[in-house]
Design a protein around this motif. Structure first.
Motif, PDB file in Angstrom:
ATOM      1  N   SER A   1       1.020  -1.436   0.035  1.00  0.00           N
ATOM      2  CA  SER A   1       0.112  -0.456   0.068  1.00  0.00           C
ATOM      3  C   SER A   1       0.797   1.171   0.305  1.00  0.00           C
ATOM      4  O   SER A   1       0.342   2.306  -0.952  1.00  0.00           O
ATOM      5  CB  SER A   1      -0.704  -0.053   0.799  1.00  0.00           C
ATOM      6  OG  SER A   1      -1.691  -0.802   1.319  1.00  0.00           O
TER       7      SER A   1
ATOM      8  N   GLU B   1       2.378   1.462  -3.903  1.00  0.00           N
ATOM      9  CA  GLU B   1       1.335   2.200  -4.160  1.00  0.00           C
ATOM     10  C   GLU B   1       1.052   3.461  -4.028  1.00  0.00           C
ATOM     11  O   GLU B   1       0.840   4.630  -5.385  1.00  0.00           O
ATOM     12  CB  GLU B   1       0.480   1.012  -4.240  1.00  0.00           C
ATOM     13  CG  GLU B   1      -0.089  -0.036  -4.953  1.00  0.00           C
ATOM     14  CD  GLU B   1       0.640  -0.285  -6.398  1.00  0.00           C
ATOM     15  OE1 GLU B   1      -0.544   0.856  -7.111  1.00  0.00           O
ATOM     16  OE2 GLU B   1       1.434  -0.523  -7.208  1.00  0.00           O
ATOM     17  N   ARG B   2       1.414   4.274  -2.790  1.00  0.00           N
ATOM     18  CA  ARG B   2       0.879   5.243  -2.544  1.00  0.00           C
ATOM     19  C   ARG B   2       2.366   6.274  -3.344  1.00  0.00           C
ATOM     20  O   ARG B   2       1.860   7.147  -4.085  1.00  0.00           O
ATOM     21  CB  ARG B   2       0.201   5.355  -1.223  1.00  0.00           C
ATOM     22  CG  ARG B   2       0.650   7.308  -1.207  1.00  0.00           C
ATOM     23  CD  ARG B   2      -0.502   6.762   0.366  1.00  0.00           C
ATOM     24  NE  ARG B   2       0.379   7.369   1.310  1.00  0.00           N
ATOM     25  CZ  ARG B   2       0.985   6.260   2.003  1.00  0.00           C
ATOM     26  NH1 ARG B   2      -0.494   4.569   2.253  1.00  0.00           N
ATOM     27  NH2 ARG B   2       2.018   5.591   2.832  1.00  0.00           N
TER      28      ARG B   2
ATOM     29  N   TYR C   1       3.642   5.352  -7.655  1.00  0.00           N
ATOM     30  CA  TYR C   1       2.621   5.143  -8.549  1.00  0.00           C
ATOM     31  C   TYR C   1       1.267   6.015  -8.186  1.00  0.00           C
ATOM     32  O   TYR C   1       0.238   6.338  -8.995  1.00  0.00           O
ATOM     33  CB  TYR C   1       1.818   3.521  -8.548  1.00  0.00           C
ATOM     34  CG  TYR C   1       2.687   2.857  -9.054  1.00  0.00           C
ATOM     35  CD1 TYR C   1       2.995   3.294 -10.575  1.00  0.00           C
ATOM     36  CD2 TYR C   1       3.308   1.770  -8.275  1.00  0.00           C
ATOM     37  CE1 TYR C   1       4.373   1.985 -10.936  1.00  0.00           C
ATOM     38  CE2 TYR C   1       5.035   0.952  -8.463  1.00  0.00           C
ATOM     39  CZ  TYR C   1       5.470   0.733 -10.044  1.00  0.00           C
ATOM     40  OH  TYR C   1       5.609   0.614 -10.170  1.00  0.00           O
ATOM     41  N   ASN C   2       1.515   6.740  -6.662  1.00  0.00           N
ATOM     42  CA  ASN C   2       0.389   7.473  -6.208  1.00  0.00           C
ATOM     43  C   ASN C   2      -0.950   7.265  -7.036  1.00  0.00           C
ATOM     44  O   ASN C   2      -2.716   8.116  -7.144  1.00  0.00           O
ATOM     45  CB  ASN C   2       0.465   8.937  -7.547  1.00  0.00           C
ATOM     46  CG  ASN C   2      -1.030  10.527  -7.017  1.00  0.00           C
ATOM     47  OD1 ASN C   2      -0.980  10.196  -6.287  1.00  0.00           O
ATOM     48  ND2 ASN C   2      -1.333  10.914  -8.290  1.00  0.00           N
ATOM     49  N   ASN C   3      -1.295   6.176  -5.590  1.00  0.00           N
ATOM     50  CA  ASN C   3      -2.442   5.281  -6.333  1.00  0.00           C
ATOM     51  C   ASN C   3      -2.838   5.010  -4.712  1.00  0.00           C
ATOM     52  O   ASN C   3      -2.332   4.461  -3.694  1.00  0.00           O
ATOM     53  CB  ASN C   3      -1.839   3.497  -6.739  1.00  0.00           C
ATOM     54  CG  ASN C   3      -3.531   2.854  -6.192  1.00  0.00           C
ATOM     55  OD1 ASN C   3      -4.747   3.043  -6.415  1.00  0.00           O
ATOM     56  ND2 ASN C   3      -3.253   1.101  -6.884  1.00  0.00           N
ATOM     57  N   HIS C   4      -3.745   5.817  -4.170  1.00  0.00           N
ATOM     58  CA  HIS C   4      -4.642   5.568  -2.881  1.00  0.00           C
ATOM     59  C   HIS C   4      -5.358   5.298  -2.258  1.00  0.00           C
ATOM     60  O   HIS C   4      -5.715   5.296  -0.950  1.00  0.00           O
ATOM     61  CB  HIS C   4      -4.169   7.899  -2.315  1.00  0.00           C
ATOM     62  CG  HIS C   4      -3.906   8.302  -2.538  1.00  0.00           C
ATOM     63  ND1 HIS C   4      -2.708   8.530  -1.331  1.00  0.00           N
ATOM     64  CD2 HIS C   4      -2.643   9.131  -3.495  1.00  0.00           C
ATOM     65  CE1 HIS C   4      -2.055   9.159  -1.908  1.00  0.00           C
ATOM     66  NE2 HIS C   4      -1.952   9.465  -2.843  1.00  0.00           N
ATOM     67  N   GLU C   5      -5.985   4.439  -3.353  1.00  0.00           N
ATOM     68  CA  GLU C   5      -6.659   2.875  -2.367  1.00  0.00           C
ATOM     69  C   GLU C   5      -5.968   1.708  -2.883  1.00  0.00           C
ATOM     70  O   GLU C   5      -5.290   1.301  -3.905  1.00  0.00           O
ATOM     71  CB  GLU C   5      -7.158   2.675  -4.534  1.00  0.00           C
ATOM     72  CG  GLU C   5      -8.595   4.328  -4.540  1.00  0.00           C
ATOM     73  CD  GLU C   5      -9.607   4.280  -3.300  1.00  0.00           C
ATOM     74  OE1 GLU C   5     -10.008   3.062  -2.496  1.00  0.00           O
ATOM     75  OE2 GLU C   5     -10.622   5.526  -3.381  1.00  0.00           O
TER      76      GLU C   5
ATOM     77  N   PRO D   1      -4.854  -1.602  -3.240  1.00  0.00           N
ATOM     78  CA  PRO D   1      -5.071  -2.405  -4.436  1.00  0.00           C
ATOM     79  C   PRO D   1      -5.874  -4.375  -4.168  1.00  0.00           C
ATOM     80  O   PRO D   1      -6.416  -5.025  -4.571  1.00  0.00           O
ATOM     81  CB  PRO D   1      -4.192  -2.567  -4.965  1.00  0.00           C
ATOM     82  CG  PRO D   1      -3.090  -1.909  -4.163  1.00  0.00           C
ATOM     83  CD  PRO D   1      -3.126  -1.335  -3.320  1.00  0.00           C
TER      84      PRO D   1
ATOM     85  N   PRO E   1      -2.030  -1.414 -13.636  1.00  0.00           N
ATOM     86  CA  PRO E   1      -1.822  -1.274 -12.470  1.00  0.00           C
ATOM     87  C   PRO E   1      -1.943  -3.011 -11.712  1.00  0.00           C
ATOM     88  O   PRO E   1      -2.082  -4.499 -12.286  1.00  0.00           O
ATOM     89  CB  PRO E   1      -3.803  -1.434 -11.894  1.00  0.00           C
ATOM     90  CG  PRO E   1      -4.796  -1.816 -13.317  1.00  0.00           C
ATOM     91  CD  PRO E   1      -3.347  -1.661 -14.141  1.00  0.00           C
TER      92      PRO E   1
END
Length: 451
Positions: free
Chosen positions: A348, A351-352, A355-359, A361, A398
């Motif tokens: 987590s 990813e944050r 990849y700037n993914n705050h959800e 996965p 993703p």
């Protein structure tokens, strides 16, 4: 002498004979006619009976194989008109009483167990539960006994061929423990009838089925309704009795069929708490190492005594649990929850930040599945490591089951730092890339069967 004159002489002679012995000829002809009528009547009756019996058998088979049957549980058990001497029952169970104690055997006798499958393993489970004192059994199996089953069935003899397997067991169980109640069900266990067939709050359900979809449906139902379940893996292609054991489903890495079962259980968010009877022996026949997607996709040879040992191992486990025999602990759950939690946090966080993914996965169940089932807790680059994590394989896509690989944390940082246009085949080599693609293809197959 011509032919016509000869015929005329023979006719005249026959006429004189009939005229001379008229009464005898009439009686002979009458007897012949009566015999012919009698034979015709007998043959007609036999043909009619054969047609009737054939029609009845076809109707029975049609009812047995119907996919939407009416549920009826026939009970073979204690006759209320008879009384059973308690002292004789205790004498029959004397060895168990000496081992488990009077209170332990009392708990066993008061228990209700459902056995799904009455074949090679299920018949032995049922027999030994009965002999050990369980006085309420429900046996579920739609199949009939055939000659091939004689090699490993617990009680069947040649006279039983053609009978329903559950009826064969109940027939012999009456002679072994007439004071016990045995419910027989010749229906196929399905999601639509589980409420009925598994009703009555059983202390244990025993799964000896060979179809993985049916096993999974049963496991999901028991998990949802908090019913204790123990399941048997395949005894096929095994010969070493010393390698048979009871393990938690989380610790079934050696058996290829168990791996398929465990992997699909995790898709149901079930990763522990189901005891499994299996052999950790390497299968003795080629082509049995890869985890199949369907148990019935392989017809493995079975050595007669091995299923009985599976069955008796299961029965022993259940008896000790019912009796609350504390000297033997249940199989340990070998899951590394702290490790999975650390990997989840690491994934987590990466990813944050990367990849700037705050959800998030993945959840914890996804981490367990990908880490243990897809990559066997090994780095794709260097094998077993202490500090492992999960990372995107193709960084432009993703993080999913089909784009997550296992690496050490240092390897993951180096992988994330590769230039965007890096050719992974040239960078890592064909062995690594082929291994990753093979695992992704296998996962696609599992997801196809799952859906």
């Amino acid at each position: 002498m011509t032919i016509s004159s000869t015929v005329e002489q023979w006719a005249e002679g026959a006429t004189r004979f009939i005229d001379k012995h008229n009464n005898a000829v009439q009686m002979t002809l009458t007897a012949v006619a009566a015999s012919a009528l009698t034979a015709s009547a007998i043959l007609s009756y036999q043909a009619s009976q054969r047609r009737f019996n054939s029609k009845v058998l076809k109707q029975e088979l049609h009812l047995q194989e119907s996919t939407t049957p009416s549920i009826e549980l026939s009970t073979i058990g204690p006759n209320s008109a008879l009384s059973f001497d308690e002292s004789l029952i205790e004498e029959q169970l004397a060895r168990n009483i000496a081992f488990l104690g009077p209170d332990g055997v009392k708990r066993v006798r008061q228990s209700f167990v459902v056995v799904v499958g009455a074949g090679s393993v299920g018949s032995w489970v049922s027999l030994m539960l009965l002999r050990s004192g369980v006085q309420h059994l429900r046996l579920i199996d739609p199949k009939r006994l055939n000659r091939r089953n004689m090699a490993y069935h617990a009680v069947a003899n040649l006279e039983d061929i053609g009978m329903a397997k559950v009826q064969v067991l109940s027939k012999h169980f009456r002679e072994i423990a007439p004071f016990s109640a045995v419910e027989c069900c010749t229906e196929r266990l399905m999601v639509s009838n589980m409420d009925t067939l598994l009703g009555g709050r059983p202390a244990f359900v025993v799964d000896t089925m060979d179809n993985i979809d049916e096993k999974l449906a049963l496991a999901e139902y028991c998990h949802k309704h908090n019913i204790k379940l123990i399941t048997s893996m395949s005894a096929g292609a095994k010969a070493d009795p010393t390698r048979i054991q009871i393990s938690d489903v989380s610790d079934t890495m050696e058996d290829p069929l168990a791996r398929a079962y465990r992997r699909r259980l995790k898709m149901l968010k079930i990763d522990r708490g189901i005891p499994v009877a299996l052999s950790v022996e390497k299968p003795l026949h080629p082509g049995t190492q890869e985890a199949p997607t369907d148990f019935r996709s392989r017809q493995l040879p079975i050595l007669g005594p091995i299923p009985s040992m599976f069955g008796m191992s299961i029965a022993t486990y259940i008896i000790l649990q019912l009796a609350e025999f504390t000297a033997l602990a249940p199989p340990p759950v070998k899951l590394k929850d702290n490790l999975y939690g650390r990997i989840l946090y690491d994934v987590s966080d990466r990813e944050r930040k990367t990849y700037n993914n705050h959800e998030p996965p993945f959840d914890i169940h996804d981490i367990v599945y990908v880490f243990e089932e897809m990559w066997q807790a090994k780095s794709i680059l260097t094998g077993p490591q202490d500090r492992l994590t999960l990372v995107r394989w193709d960084r432009s896509k993703p993080l999913t089951y089909l784009n997550a690989v296992c690496m050490s944390r240092d390897e993951a940082r180096a992988h994330d730092a590769l230039p965007p246009n890096t050719d992974l085949l040239k960078h890592y080599g064909s062995d690594i890339v082929d291994h990753v693609n093979k695992q992704f293809e296998l996962e696609k197959r599992f997801q196809k069967f799952w859906k």
